[in-house]
Design an enzyme around this catalytic site. Sequence first.
Site, PDB file in Angstrom:
ATOM      1  N   ASP A  13       0.812  -1.228   0.000  1.00 37.17           N
ATOM      2  CA  ASP A  13       0.000   0.000   0.000  1.00 37.17           C
ATOM      3  C   ASP A  13       0.839   1.269   0.000  1.00 37.17           C
ATOM      4  OD1 ASP A  13      -2.230  -1.714   0.316  1.00 37.17           O
ATOM      5  OD2 ASP A  13      -1.880  -1.757   2.468  1.00 37.17           O
ATOM      6  N   LYS A  16       2.262   2.236  -5.048  1.00 36.27           N
ATOM      7  CA  LYS A  16       2.998   1.766  -6.236  1.00 36.27           C
ATOM      8  C   LYS A  16       2.182   1.960  -7.509  1.00 36.27           C
ATOM      9  CE  LYS A  16       3.398  -2.381  -4.579  1.00 36.27           C
ATOM     10  NZ  LYS A  16       2.949  -2.185  -3.196  1.00 36.27           N
ATOM     11  N   GLY A  40      -3.988  -4.281  -4.209  1.00 34.79           N
ATOM     12  CA  GLY A  40      -4.981  -3.274  -4.523  1.00 34.79           C
ATOM     13  C   GLY A  40      -4.268  -2.045  -5.028  1.00 34.79           C
ATOM     14  N   HIS A  41      -4.343  -1.815  -6.320  1.00 40.04           N
ATOM     15  CA  HIS A  41      -3.648  -0.664  -6.886  1.00 40.04           C
ATOM     16  C   HIS A  41      -4.668   0.386  -7.303  1.00 40.04           C
ATOM     17  CE1 HIS A  41       0.147  -3.164  -8.016  1.00 40.04           C
ATOM     18  NE2 HIS A  41      -0.041  -3.032  -6.739  1.00 40.04           N
ATOM     19  N   GLN A 222       2.193  -6.056  -3.206  1.00 46.27           N
ATOM     20  CA  GLN A 222       2.504  -6.070  -1.761  1.00 46.27           C
ATOM     21  C   GLN A 222       3.817  -5.310  -1.495  1.00 46.27           C
ATOM     22  OE1 GLN A 222       1.588  -9.482  -3.109  1.00 46.27           O
ATOM     23  NE2 GLN A 222      -0.409  -8.590  -2.884  1.00 46.27           N
TER      24      GLN A 222
HETATM   25  P1  IMP Z   1      -2.562 -12.809   1.619  1.00 52.10           P
HETATM   26  O1  IMP Z   1      -1.593 -12.217   0.651  1.00 52.10           O
HETATM   27  O2  IMP Z   1      -4.003 -12.583   1.241  1.00 52.10           O
HETATM   28  O3  IMP Z   1      -2.272 -14.259   1.892  1.00 52.10           O
HETATM   29  O4  IMP Z   1      -2.382 -12.054   3.026  1.00 52.10           O
HETATM   30  C1  IMP Z   1      -1.200 -12.197   3.782  1.00 52.10           C
HETATM   31  C2  IMP Z   1      -0.795 -10.890   4.447  1.00 52.10           C
HETATM   32  O5  IMP Z   1      -0.425  -9.968   3.446  1.00 52.10           O
HETATM   33  C3  IMP Z   1      -1.912 -10.216   5.244  1.00 52.10           C
HETATM   34  O6  IMP Z   1      -1.343  -9.540   6.350  1.00 52.10           O
HETATM   35  C4  IMP Z   1      -2.464  -9.199   4.267  1.00 52.10           C
HETATM   36  O7  IMP Z   1      -3.110  -8.109   4.927  1.00 52.10           O
HETATM   37  C5  IMP Z   1      -1.197  -8.775   3.569  1.00 52.10           C
HETATM   38  N1  IMP Z   1      -1.425  -8.245   2.219  1.00 52.10           N
HETATM   39  C6  IMP Z   1      -1.644  -8.944   1.095  1.00 52.10           C
HETATM   40  N2  IMP Z   1      -1.768  -8.126   0.043  1.00 52.10           N
HETATM   41  C7  IMP Z   1      -1.594  -6.882   0.505  1.00 52.10           C
HETATM   42  C8  IMP Z   1      -1.560  -5.589  -0.126  1.00 52.10           C
HETATM   43  O8  IMP Z   1      -1.706  -5.429  -1.345  1.00 52.10           O
HETATM   44  N3  IMP Z   1      -1.342  -4.541   0.708  1.00 52.10           N
HETATM   45  C9  IMP Z   1      -1.148  -4.676   2.052  1.00 52.10           C
HETATM   46  N4  IMP Z   1      -1.163  -5.844   2.666  1.00 52.10           N
HETATM   47  C10 IMP Z   1      -1.384  -6.957   1.904  1.00 52.10           C
END
Ligand code: IMP
Length: 424
Positions: A13, A16, A40-41, A222
């Site tokens: 977040d 990017k 989430g972009h 991420q």
């Molecule tokens: P997962 O990727 O859905 O398996 O989540 C694993 C961890 O990564 C959790 O703490 C999510 O909140 C975090 N996470 C996954 N994608 C994002 C993102 O795009 N932004 C921020 N945190 C993320």
Amino acid sequence: MPATVIVGAQWGDEGKGKIVDLLAQDSDVVCRYQGGPNAGHTVIVDGETFKFRQLPSGIVSGKVSVLGNGCVVDPEVLLGEMDELAERGISVEGLRISGNAHLIMPWHIALDGASERRLGKLQIGTTRRGIGPAYADKASRIGIRVQDLLDPKILRQKIETALAEKNVWLERVYELQPFDLEEVAGRYEGYARRLREFVADTSLLVDVALREGKSVLLEGAQGTLLDLDHGTYPFVTSSNPVAGAAATGIGIGPTRIDKVLGVSKAYVTRVGAGPFPSEMEASVGARVRELGQEYGTVTGRERRPGWLDLVGLRYAVRLNGITSLALTKLDVLSTFDELRICVRYRLPDGSETPDFPAHQSDFHHCEAVLETLPGWHEPLDDCSSVADLPPAARAYVERVERELEVPVQLVGTGAEREQVLARG
Ligand code: IMP
């Protein structure tokens, strides 16, 4: 012309999407190299907001946009985003999907949610989009890949084999409804008919583009501290956002990468559970959350704000080989009399370190050593260069550069594409 990796230097977040969108204007190909619809972009162009979970952000600029082999693809989410763009008059003709990328299947989503529920208080706080279970099946070599969509017989066989095991887990371990072969196969055959024209050898495509001297952006999802190997395990995602993974996730050699741009907010946020040394006290955090609209693009969850953490950023510079930084959302800090930055961590034995702890017990129990810096109140809207920033804001940027020994090349001062100050 170079291949540039854009990598999140914090917990995701960082903004990017906006930086990719800006640099995409001068690029020929934009690729995502890992992750799936957990990302989430948000991109704002001419006041219009685009939110992507699965598509590469370059798609709004009409560029060749690649989902690399390192990604996991949920066809339902992807097609939903493609339809939404088409309705808004934006072509998705440039989309190319690696046949080696893995598919997120409905049982991955069901298992992600079920496993989080079972973990209870120990849950990771995943986005529940099936990311972990899909990458687990990839590593176990029982995943279903995008190229399986090209052959209905193979697709059906693989779904049948997977369901023979997954339904047992769903019913016996989690007491959930099983999936029906005919229903899933029919649904995925429908997705296949729509997606097959976009499936390509994306490793070759990127190689050819680089040989022709084209400019390629490799976009990470991420962030560094969510990296499966180097992040704050187990509170991480199931892939490798770090820049080195761009080579594997696209299928090019590491020597093809010329530049690594790290993206960091001027503060930091974290979603989900896990330790967070520079987390702001609740009332200040709530203020930053409102000012910066810090709510998850995918889940809508509140993000936890913290002061800029130079220890985490130093680690990101090292792990990614960051050659320059983009510091986003500096405008959000414009209303504070004083700001704090985390310069070191104090470990449980009382010692202080500028380096990110290698062991979880140190990280889980460390405290942020904070320094206070003067804030500024002037809005940044009228600044047209870093030199125009109020002196305290400029000093803040320069402090980051000095501490990290990396130039801050871009500074974000608002949500629109134009609200980025370039340096040099
Ligand atoms: P997962 O990727 O859905 O398996 O989540 C694993 C961890 O990564 C959790 O703490 C999510 O909140 C975090 N996470 C996954 N994608 C994002 C993102 O795009 N932004 C921020 N945190 C993320």
